[in-house]
Structure formats: C-alpha cells, structure tokens
Design an enzyme around this catalytic site. Sequence first.
Site, PDB file in Angstrom:
ATOM      1  N   ASN A   1     -10.487  -2.898   2.238  1.00 28.28           N
ATOM      2  CA  ASN A   1      -9.897  -2.819   0.907  1.00 28.28           C
ATOM      3  C   ASN A   1     -11.228  -2.397   0.232  1.00 28.28           C
ATOM      4  OD1 ASN A   1      -7.300  -3.330   1.297  1.00 28.28           O
ATOM      5  ND2 ASN A   1      -7.815  -5.648   0.888  1.00 28.28           N
TER       6      ASN A   1
ATOM      7  N   HIS B   1       0.743  -1.299  -0.079  1.00 30.10           N
ATOM      8  CA  HIS B   1      -0.046   0.017  -0.014  1.00 30.10           C
ATOM      9  C   HIS B   1       0.776   1.245  -0.175  1.00 30.10           C
ATOM     10  CE1 HIS B   1      -3.921  -2.247   0.864  1.00 30.10           C
ATOM     11  NE2 HIS B   1      -3.114  -2.837   1.356  1.00 30.10           N
TER      12      HIS B   1
HETATM   13 FE1  HDD Z   1      -2.389  -4.916   5.339  1.00 30.05          FE
HETATM   14  C1  HDD Z   1      -0.888  -1.943   5.104  1.00 30.05           C
HETATM   15  C2  HDD Z   1      -5.517  -3.500   4.442  1.00 30.05           C
HETATM   16  C3  HDD Z   1      -3.819  -7.866   5.392  1.00 30.05           C
HETATM   17  C4  HDD Z   1       0.120  -6.228   6.839  1.00 30.05           C
HETATM   18  N1  HDD Z   1      -3.262  -3.143   4.910  1.00 30.05           N
HETATM   19  C5  HDD Z   1      -2.293  -2.026   4.794  1.00 30.05           C
HETATM   20  C6  HDD Z   1      -3.182  -0.790   4.406  1.00 30.05           C
HETATM   21  C7  HDD Z   1      -4.475  -1.450   4.140  1.00 30.05           C
HETATM   22  C8  HDD Z   1      -4.341  -2.804   4.380  1.00 30.05           C
HETATM   23  C9  HDD Z   1      -5.529  -0.503   3.522  1.00 30.05           C
HETATM   24  C10 HDD Z   1      -2.726   0.626   4.099  1.00 30.05           C
HETATM   25  C11 HDD Z   1      -2.933   1.574   5.371  1.00 30.05           C
HETATM   26  C12 HDD Z   1      -2.566   3.012   4.998  1.00 30.05           C
HETATM   27  O1  HDD Z   1      -3.308   3.447   3.999  1.00 30.05           O
HETATM   28  O2  HDD Z   1      -1.618   3.484   5.822  1.00 30.05           O
HETATM   29  N2  HDD Z   1      -4.289  -5.446   4.808  1.00 30.05           N
HETATM   30  C13 HDD Z   1      -5.459  -5.006   4.559  1.00 30.05           C
HETATM   31  C14 HDD Z   1      -6.382  -6.003   4.584  1.00 30.05           C
HETATM   32  C15 HDD Z   1      -6.169  -7.318   4.698  1.00 30.05           C
HETATM   33  C16 HDD Z   1      -4.644  -7.046   5.126  1.00 30.05           C
HETATM   34  C17 HDD Z   1      -7.955  -5.465   4.095  1.00 30.05           C
HETATM   35  C18 HDD Z   1      -6.749  -8.499   4.905  1.00 30.05           C
HETATM   36  C19 HDD Z   1      -8.174  -8.420   5.140  1.00 30.05           C
HETATM   37  N3  HDD Z   1      -1.798  -6.742   5.825  1.00 30.05           N
HETATM   38  C20 HDD Z   1      -2.571  -7.929   6.039  1.00 30.05           C
HETATM   39  C21 HDD Z   1      -1.933  -9.016   6.565  1.00 30.05           C
HETATM   40  C22 HDD Z   1      -0.783  -8.304   6.794  1.00 30.05           C
HETATM   41  C23 HDD Z   1      -0.826  -7.096   6.893  1.00 30.05           C
HETATM   42  C24 HDD Z   1      -2.273 -10.412   6.736  1.00 30.05           C
HETATM   43  C25 HDD Z   1       0.446  -9.096   7.664  1.00 30.05           C
HETATM   44  C26 HDD Z   1       0.412 -10.255   8.384  1.00 30.05           C
HETATM   45  N4  HDD Z   1      -0.727  -4.190   5.773  1.00 30.05           N
HETATM   46  C27 HDD Z   1       0.143  -4.679   6.405  1.00 30.05           C
HETATM   47  C28 HDD Z   1       1.294  -3.999   6.901  1.00 30.05           C
HETATM   48  C29 HDD Z   1       0.873  -2.588   6.282  1.00 30.05           C
HETATM   49  C30 HDD Z   1      -0.187  -2.821   5.639  1.00 30.05           C
HETATM   50  C31 HDD Z   1       2.661  -4.295   6.529  1.00 30.05           C
HETATM   51  C32 HDD Z   1       2.146  -1.984   5.411  1.00 30.05           C
HETATM   52  C33 HDD Z   1       2.020  -0.224   5.987  1.00 30.05           C
HETATM   53  C34 HDD Z   1       1.215  -0.259   7.124  1.00 30.05           C
HETATM   54  O3  HDD Z   1       0.724  -1.514   7.342  1.00 30.05           O
HETATM   55  O4  HDD Z   1       0.977   0.474   8.016  1.00 30.05           O
HETATM   56  O5  HDD Z   1       1.653  -3.885   8.207  1.00 30.05           O
END
Ligand code: HDD
EC number: 1.11.1.6
Length: 715
Positions: free
Chosen positions: A155, A81
């Site tokens: 999402n 993202h």
């Molecule tokens: Fe995630 C960012 C949504 C599964 C780990 N995720 C991130 C963002 C969104 C989502 C909208 C951007 C937030 C922003 O604008 O700063 N992610 C989801 C959804 C998931 C999902 C709807 C499943 C239902 N994500 C998911 C899993 C993991 C992560 C299973 C890790 C185990 N996601 C992350 C992250 C991020 C992230 C690495 C990257 C930047 C942040 O968190 O702040 O932790």
Amino acid sequence: MKAKQSQDKPQPSGEAPKQHDLARATSPAGEHLTDNLGHAISDDQNSLKGGVRGPSLLEDFLLREKISHFDHERIPERVVHARGAGAHGVFKVYDDSLSEVTAARVLTDPSRETPVFVRFSTVAGSRGSADTARDVRGFAVKFYTQEGNWDLVGNNIPPFFIQDAIKFPDLIHSVKPEPHREIPQAASAHDTFYDFVSLTPETLHMLMWVMSDRAIPRSFANMEGFGVHTFRLVNAEGRSHFVKFHWKPLSGIHSLVWDEALELAGRDPDVHRRALWDDIERGDFPEWELGVQVFTEEQAAEFDFDVLDATKLVPEALVPVRRVGKMTLNRNPDNYFAETEQVAFMPTNLVPGLDFSDDPLLQGRLFSYLDTQLSRLGSPNWPELPINRPLARVSNHQRDGHMRYTINPGRVAYEPNSLGGGRPAEVSPQRGGFVSYPEPLSGVKIRQRAESFADHYGQAKLFWNSMSPVEKMHIVRAQQFELGKVETRDIRLKMIEHLRGINPVLGDQVAAGLGEMKLNGPLPTDAELMKLLEGAVSETTAAGGVQKDEALSMVDHNTAPPSVRGRKVALLAADGVSAEDVGRMRTALEAQGALAEVVGTHLGSLQGQGGEVMVDKTLLTTPSVIYDAVYLPGGSASLKALGQLGDALRFVAQAYKHGKAVGSSPDGLALLKQAGVAVSAEQGVLDLSKQSADDFVEALAQHRFWNRSGDLVPA
Ligand code: HDD
C-alpha cells in the site's frame, strides 16, 4: 524515442521477455471480420429475419454468438481494490550488496533487468468510483523473475488498520457502502466505519495516515509504496534477517488538497489513471527506488513494539532505509481487461531468498488471495492467463479444470512415477528448490492477541508529532469533515476521546468543529489553527524512543530533491496572446521536465501577437485542479478578454487558494487583482517583469505555498 517503445512489439525476447511473452497472446485486428470460430461475416448490421419486417430467426448463429458473448463479458470486481490502473516496467538492483542477507537473485544480480507489472488502486470504491477518494492506495508489484513470480502486494501507507486477518472482513464491511442502502460510495466518512474504528483502537495509527494528505495523492508517481509487513530475507547459508520494503518515488511525494480532490472527483474522476497513461505515452516514465530496512531478530527483540504487528512501522530514524534498486514504468497495457483487470497478485508468490514472518495479518493474507482469484477469475487455471503466467517454466501434475489452456501430453499425471521417467522431479535447495525458513516454533494452540501488540496510541502519536503544522491542520480538518458526516453522536464522542488520547489539541479542535467543545471565540482559521498546532506534540510509546521521524512528513522531508519533473502548468490565453511569451515560458518549463499547456478560450489556434498559438485545452473543459501552477502570458487583448470570463478569474483564484505558484506577465497584473490575488514572491505569486521565467520554475518546484494569508481553501 522512448515513448515509441509502447507500440513497437513484439520485442526480441532477450530485451523484454515478458513483453515478448504477452505478444504471443496479443491479437491485432485482422483484415476480415469473423465470428469467434473464424467464419467470415458478410453483414454485421442486420440480424436474420423472416421477412424484412418480420421476427428474428433462432437460426441466426451470428446474432446469438455476439449477444451471448456480450451477456457474459463481466466478471466480479475485486472485493477490495476494485478500481485500479496498471503499467508494465522493469526493475534492476544497483549492486550485489544484499547478497550478504538474501539469496534472491532479483535483489542481488545487477546484470538482470526483471520485468514487472504494477497495479495501483483505491481500496473501498467500486470499479467506476473516482480516483481521488480519501483512501489508502494499493501498490502491487509483480516481478516476473527467472525463478518464478514474486508479488510485493503493498500500500502507499506503511501501517495497516488491524493486527489479525480475522478482522479483515469486519473492517472492509464497515468501510464499504452501508449494506441496507449502498451509501456512501468510496468514502470512509460514515457511521459504520467510525463505529468499527471507535471500538477497535488498533486502527488509530493508520487512521491518522488516512486523515493525512497521504490519502489524497497528487498522482500515483507521487506516492511512496510499502510492503507493510515484516518479511524475511534468507541468505545462501540459510541465515535470516527481517526486512521492511519501501518504494521511494523519484518525483517526490506530493498530495492534493481536499477541496481539489472533491472537485476532481467530478471534473476528472480518472485523473490518476490518465496521468499514469499520459506520462508513459510521453516517455516521462515514473520511477521508484526500492528501499529496504534490514534488521536482525535480536534487534527486533529490543524494540518496544512488535515487528509482527502490522499496525506498527519501523521508524526510519531507528533503522535507516537503504535504496537498493530502481523500478521504471515504461509501457502501458494494450488491453485494460486482459492485463489490469485479470492480473492476480498473491503475497504467497515468493522466490528463494525471501520468506514470510509470523505476522498474523500476513498469515491470513496467505490464504485469502488464492481463494479470491477463484471466484473472481472463475477457474484454478488463472495462472495460465498471459498477464499472470511466469517467465519461469511451469511443470507439474496439476491438470484439467475450467478453461484449461495448456496441453499436457502423455499418460503420467502423478508423482512419484517411473512411466514418465520420474519427471518433473523435485529440485534440491542448492539448485533453487524453495525451502521454508526453518524457524523454530513452540507454543500452545491459543486464540489470543500477544501482549506486545497492546499499544495502539504510541505510533499514532509518532505520526502526529512528525507532521508539519500544515499537515496537522489538514488532519484536523479531515477529521472534522469525516466525523461531521457521522450521524450517531455517541460514535462521534467516542472518536473525540480517541483523538484526545493521541493529542489533546487534536481532540479538542475536532471536538470544537463538531460542537462538542466551546471555544472562547470563533473557530480558528487555517492560519490560526496551524499556529495552535505547531507545538502540539505527544510523548510517544512503542516507537523505539523516536519522538519525531522526519521521513513521515511530506513537507519536512521528501524522497527526491525538489523538482518540477512531471508538473503541469496552465498558460491561460485568448486571441491576442503573445506567442513569444508563451514560447519563452514553455521552453523554461520543458527544460526542467515540466509540462506547459495552453488553456484557451476555444480549441484550435489563437490569433496571437507574433504568430498563431495552438490551444491544448479550453477553459470550459479544463479546471485549474488539473494543473500545478498557472501563468498569464502577455498580450493585452488576450488578458482583457480573459478578464471578462468568470472561468478564467475562477481558474486563477482557485489555483491561488490551493497554494499553487501563480505567475503573470505585466499585462496580466490587472487580472490577478480582479481575481483577488496579490503579487508576493515569497508567497509564490510572481510578477514576471520583476522576475524571470526560471524564478517561476523554481516557485513551481516548491509545490505549494502554505504561507498565504487567510484560509486557503475552498476557493
Ligand atoms: Fe489485500 C487485494 C494490499 C490486507 C485480502 N490487497 C489487495 C490489493 C492490494 C492489497 C494492493 C490489490 C491487488 C491488485 O491490484 O490486484 N491487503 C493489502 C495490504 C494489506 C492487505 C498491503 C495489509 C498489509 N488483504 C489484506 C487482508 C486480507 C486481504 C488481511 C484478507 C485476509 N486483498 C485481499 C483480497 C484481494 C486483496 C480479498 C482482493 C482482490 C485480490 O485480493 O486479488 O484477497
């Protein structure tokens, strides 16, 4: 004026509390140029040198400070993202009807206006990638509630690719550019992604969504949002219900076509972020209704799928969505980095009245987000950043760390204490202290997938069945494109078998496009393919007996009645254009909330028939893909000039091929013909000597005309 709100700050705290809070950290340009420690600077053009042509001196603290700050002004981009755009807004519930099921005041107190910050994003691409990549869109909402921040980090697609967070790094590594050569950027159409997908059939349901037009939205304002996981609502008596969260866009769900998405990636890679910004500046505030599907654990136990499995949705035909409140985005950020880049979302940000479920994907997320903020923002003190700090008072014994900003006075930094009068003290649940829902648990420690998670095809079939023929056709074409880019034949073959498992016609048509199945004759055209796919349905499983859910289609069903709100129409013009006709069409469009822009042969003003006409954009800088429709205003000299321009002919032909409404004054009919566009009211090509400007506005509200003959795209 609504749009003015953006500049008028600071606002009184009662009206816009988060805006007021941010204003405390906002630093408008001062009168004098200074260094970072407030020393006034007399010369910012020249470094200090030993002689005018001599070497720079180490003593030059101004040079060193400026360069050094510049050297360190980047932080790591989000690991997923990375590319996003944000906006401020407010959320309000309609009434207190949810108080039966939740104690969360943000969802039950209609007198409250809760400030929000929303960040939309793509998933796979880097910060500098294009907005229109085929990809899932992030839809993350931070509610600054009086009880602390609540983040709904969702999402624009309701199921997820995988069931267990332990597979997330594998999924993301497979879709990101391949590590040996960093190709391709922001694209799933490559071997490693399909290698993973073909070996991980739980991805298939979401893959169908990503191959659909949902993955190429027209704008952020035209996307639905989903909380994805099953969460809990907990009421004042401690009773729990399950809930799925939805955001329903009030300007409807609309998408690009693939050819447009590709062209926009070059012509205006910022198209989504620009539209969000422009809409808000204009005062045309994007709005969504918050929807909830509430159901009991007993109901959930009856479903033939597991609500803890994030690769499944709960069909709206099974549990209807109740619309309970509205979110309005009404203010652009002042600084991209300070707000949109530094905002940190975490699914663990909850308020009393809400809780997690045992969904193993959610459970992993509960760890990941806090962890990632540490490497991205560099310090455990990131919650002190203005965009992240809550409106609720923060008071605890956490101390120190890089860039600590708060000054905590006194000698006490521990609990229990008597020297600090026992403060800050724990808060009882009755007075708002958070308690986790006391879910009874028992079980053995085990690494295993639940049997109830085993069906990977059933809901992919539900999604497929629910598509209209044109949406199915687009899925076939998308899959032909994506797999056409996969170089390893064995992976392509495995994918064809999976697609056949979802629907044999889908699998066969993709196979034919990949040369893996011989047809009797040439490959079907788009129109022929739509006919073929019309009756292609599959028996669903794991979908609660629902065979087709209209809510999943953007064509059969929409989240808002057809309207032209926010649609953009190009009025093509050269010198000699009829100023009256331009004015008439502009009035008709603006009366219904659409936007008219004069796309001229040059900037400035045109010498129009009956007066000057101001030009908004030119044919050189602005393609048809920026617009939802095109109109050719009268004025024979104007249309004669346009008829000699390749750009103008292409503009009209392309809008037509992309299924958009096309309207023409009688003077423009010759140009239409030249562009290969035939007048047909049913097909959205209107001759305005026979039809009114209002008829054109109505055609625009239909968004696309899929009934045009032949292949619609590419233009
Ligand atoms: Fe995630 C960012 C949504 C599964 C780990 N995720 C991130 C963002 C969104 C989502 C909208 C951007 C937030 C922003 O604008 O700063 N992610 C989801 C959804 C998931 C999902 C709807 C499943 C239902 N994500 C998911 C899993 C993991 C992560 C299973 C890790 C185990 N996601 C992350 C992250 C991020 C992230 C690495 C990257 C930047 C942040 O968190 O702040 O932790």
